[in-house]
Design a protein around this motif. Structure first.
Motif, short mmCIF file in Angstrom:
data_model
loop_
_atom_site.label_atom_id
_atom_site.label_comp_id
_atom_site.label_asym_id
_atom_site.label_seq_id
_atom_site.Cartn_x
_atom_site.Cartn_y
_atom_site.Cartn_z
N THR A 24 0.87 -1.19 0.07
CA THR A 24 -0.17 0.00 0.05
C THR A 24 0.92 1.30 0.05
O THR A 24 1.96 1.31 1.00
CB THR A 24 -0.79 0.07 1.30
OG1 THR A 24 -1.82 -1.18 1.36
CG2 THR A 24 -1.72 1.28 1.21
N ILE A 25 0.73 2.20 -0.82
CA ILE A 25 1.45 3.10 -1.11
C ILE A 25 0.51 4.58 -0.79
O ILE A 25 -0.43 4.83 -1.60
CB ILE A 25 1.83 3.52 -2.60
CG1 ILE A 25 2.72 2.13 -2.77
CG2 ILE A 25 2.69 4.68 -2.79
CD1 ILE A 25 3.37 2.05 -4.17
N GLY A 26 0.92 5.25 0.35
CA GLY A 26 0.17 6.66 0.65
C GLY A 26 0.25 7.38 -0.22
O GLY A 26 1.09 7.64 -0.96
N GLY A 41 7.26 -11.23 3.51
CA GLY A 41 6.85 -11.62 4.77
C GLY A 41 5.89 -11.16 5.27
O GLY A 41 5.55 -11.55 6.67
N GLY A 42 4.95 -10.25 4.61
CA GLY A 42 3.81 -9.92 4.84
C GLY A 42 3.59 -8.45 4.13
O GLY A 42 4.68 -8.07 3.45
N PRO A 43 2.50 -7.80 4.27
CA PRO A 43 2.17 -6.53 3.72
C PRO A 43 3.24 -5.48 4.12
O PRO A 43 3.85 -5.72 5.07
CB PRO A 43 0.69 -6.19 4.10
CG PRO A 43 0.31 -7.23 4.88
CD PRO A 43 1.20 -8.27 5.16
N ILE A 44 3.55 -4.52 2.91
CA ILE A 44 4.17 -3.28 3.25
C ILE A 44 3.26 -2.12 3.19
O ILE A 44 2.55 -1.95 1.96
CB ILE A 44 5.48 -3.33 2.30
CG1 ILE A 44 6.45 -4.43 2.51
CG2 ILE A 44 6.19 -1.85 2.53
CD1 ILE A 44 7.60 -4.35 1.73
N ILE A 45 3.08 -1.35 4.16
CA ILE A 45 2.25 -0.23 4.22
C ILE A 45 3.24 1.03 4.13
O ILE A 45 4.02 1.33 5.27
CB ILE A 45 1.33 -0.12 5.49
CG1 ILE A 45 0.53 -1.39 5.21
CG2 ILE A 45 0.60 1.11 5.18
CD1 ILE A 45 -0.46 -1.54 6.73
N LYS A 71 2.54 -10.12 9.92
CA LYS A 71 2.38 -8.75 10.36
C LYS A 71 2.91 -7.73 9.50
O LYS A 71 4.10 -8.21 8.78
CB LYS A 71 3.40 -8.59 11.81
CG LYS A 71 3.31 -7.37 12.69
CD LYS A 71 4.40 -7.38 13.76
CE LYS A 71 3.94 -6.18 14.64
NZ LYS A 71 4.89 -6.17 15.79
N PRO A 72 2.34 -6.81 9.22
CA PRO A 72 2.79 -5.78 7.99
C PRO A 72 3.82 -5.18 8.58
O PRO A 72 4.20 -4.72 9.69
CB PRO A 72 1.53 -4.83 7.94
CG PRO A 72 0.79 -4.87 9.11
CD PRO A 72 1.12 -6.26 9.78
N LEU A 73 4.81 -4.46 7.65
CA LEU A 73 5.83 -3.63 7.80
C LEU A 73 5.27 -2.21 7.44
O LEU A 73 4.76 -2.08 6.38
CB LEU A 73 6.92 -4.01 6.99
CG LEU A 73 8.26 -2.90 6.77
CD1 LEU A 73 8.85 -2.85 8.23
CD2 LEU A 73 9.36 -3.16 5.65
N PHE A 74 5.27 -1.46 8.52
CA PHE A 74 4.80 -0.03 8.38
C PHE A 74 5.91 0.94 8.23
O PHE A 74 6.68 0.96 9.00
CB PHE A 74 3.83 0.25 9.55
CG PHE A 74 3.22 1.69 9.35
CD1 PHE A 74 2.15 1.97 8.49
CD2 PHE A 74 3.75 2.63 10.01
CE1 PHE A 74 1.73 3.19 8.37
CE2 PHE A 74 3.10 3.84 10.05
CZ PHE A 74 2.10 4.47 9.04
N ILE A 75 5.79 1.80 7.22
CA ILE A 75 7.00 2.57 6.97
C ILE A 75 6.38 3.89 7.00
O ILE A 75 5.32 4.32 6.44
CB ILE A 75 7.58 2.59 5.67
CG1 ILE A 75 8.31 1.27 5.63
CG2 ILE A 75 8.57 3.63 5.39
CD1 ILE A 75 8.97 0.92 4.19
N GLU A 88 16.02 -4.20 4.67
CA GLU A 88 15.48 -5.46 4.73
C GLU A 88 15.12 -5.69 6.34
O GLU A 88 15.71 -5.51 7.20
CB GLU A 88 16.57 -6.52 4.70
CG GLU A 88 17.22 -6.76 3.33
CD GLU A 88 18.06 -7.86 3.16
OE1 GLU A 88 18.50 -8.39 4.03
OE2 GLU A 88 18.79 -7.85 1.99
N SER A 89 13.74 -5.89 6.53
CA SER A 89 13.12 -5.74 7.56
C SER A 89 11.92 -6.83 8.03
O SER A 89 11.16 -6.79 7.12
CB SER A 89 12.66 -4.36 7.95
OG SER A 89 12.26 -4.52 9.47
N PRO A 90 12.20 -7.70 9.01
CA PRO A 90 11.19 -8.41 9.29
C PRO A 90 10.10 -7.73 10.53
O PRO A 90 8.96 -8.29 11.05
CB PRO A 90 11.61 -9.74 9.98
CG PRO A 90 12.82 -9.23 10.51
CD PRO A 90 13.21 -8.00 9.79
N PHE A 91 10.56 -6.64 11.11
CA PHE A 91 9.99 -5.90 11.95
C PHE A 91 8.72 -4.89 11.56
O PHE A 91 8.59 -4.67 10.51
CB PHE A 91 10.85 -4.85 12.99
CG PHE A 91 12.10 -5.73 13.31
CD1 PHE A 91 11.64 -6.51 14.57
CD2 PHE A 91 13.41 -5.55 13.05
CE1 PHE A 91 12.69 -7.18 15.02
CE2 PHE A 91 14.14 -6.20 13.64
CZ PHE A 91 14.13 -7.10 14.58
N GLY A 92 8.03 -4.79 12.56
CA GLY A 92 6.61 -4.13 11.99
C GLY A 92 6.50 -2.70 12.00
O GLY A 92 5.44 -2.29 11.46
#
Length: 190
Positions: A24-26, A41-45, A71-75, A88-92
């Motif tokens: 998802t791109i804001g 590894g899951g969604p990227i927001i 769990k999504p990766l929220f930037i 590179e991140s598996p964190f949320g």
């Protein structure tokens, strides 16, 4: 991998980039050509008003302890990923107002707060958590607390969103702002 790319209105996303997975791109975010974003590894927001420059790579890595649902990766908002950087991140969560300078690398066991600067060509591979307003620089990976907040990138975002359509093919937004319900429109008239 399934494709579920959501682009909100106001985002400027070049066709010549690789988007793979649930992304998802804001609104207000600018993604240059030759960017790679992979959500394995899951969604990227990606929140609003981020700049992701050429040859940058963002990967939401699979972890050994994969949750179900993943769990999504929220930037967060107002992040800048300069040319050739890699995250590179598996964190949320990645905080807001960070700058990942040219050719910087942030590995899988690094958590990033808000207002941080990862210096040019710095490689963070050791597990760590960067507190808010941390600046990393130099070949020795020196760090200190930032003396002032990161400047706003809104002027650059405005310029890029006006100029890029002249030189690149863009992906069209495919999500629209939610329309008010008929009931809320009737209440507003009264």
């Amino acid at each position: 991998m399934s494709q579920n790319i959501k682009i909100l209105p106001g985002a400027t996303v070049c066709e010549d980039c690789t988007l793979d997975g649930d992304i998802t791109i804001g609104g207000g975010t600018v993604i240059h050509p030759r960017v790679t974003i992979i959500a394995e590894g899951g969604p990227i927001i990606i929140a609003e008003y981020c700049i992701i420059e050429e040859y940058s790579t963002i990967i939401h890595k699979k972890s050994d302890k994969q949750e179900n649902p993943p769990k999504p990766l929220f930037i967060g908002a107002h992040n800048v990923f300069e040319v050739g950087c890699k995250l590179e991140s598996p964190f949320g969560h990645v905080g807001e107002n960070n700058v990942f300078e040219c050719k910087s690398y942030v590995g899988v066991d690094v958590k990033i707060g808000s207002g941080c600067v990862i210096g040019a060509a710095c490689r963070l591979t050791v597990p760590q958590s960067l507190q808010d307003n941390t600046v990393i620089w130099g070949s020795e990976h020196h760090n200190r607390e930032a003396l002032e907040k990161q400047p706003s990138q809104l002027l650059q975002l405005d310029f890029l969103s006006k100029v890029m359509p002249n030189y690149h093919r863009l992906r069209k937004p495919n999500l629209h702002k939610r329309q008010p319900s008929r009931q809320s429109q009737e209440v507003a008239k009264v």
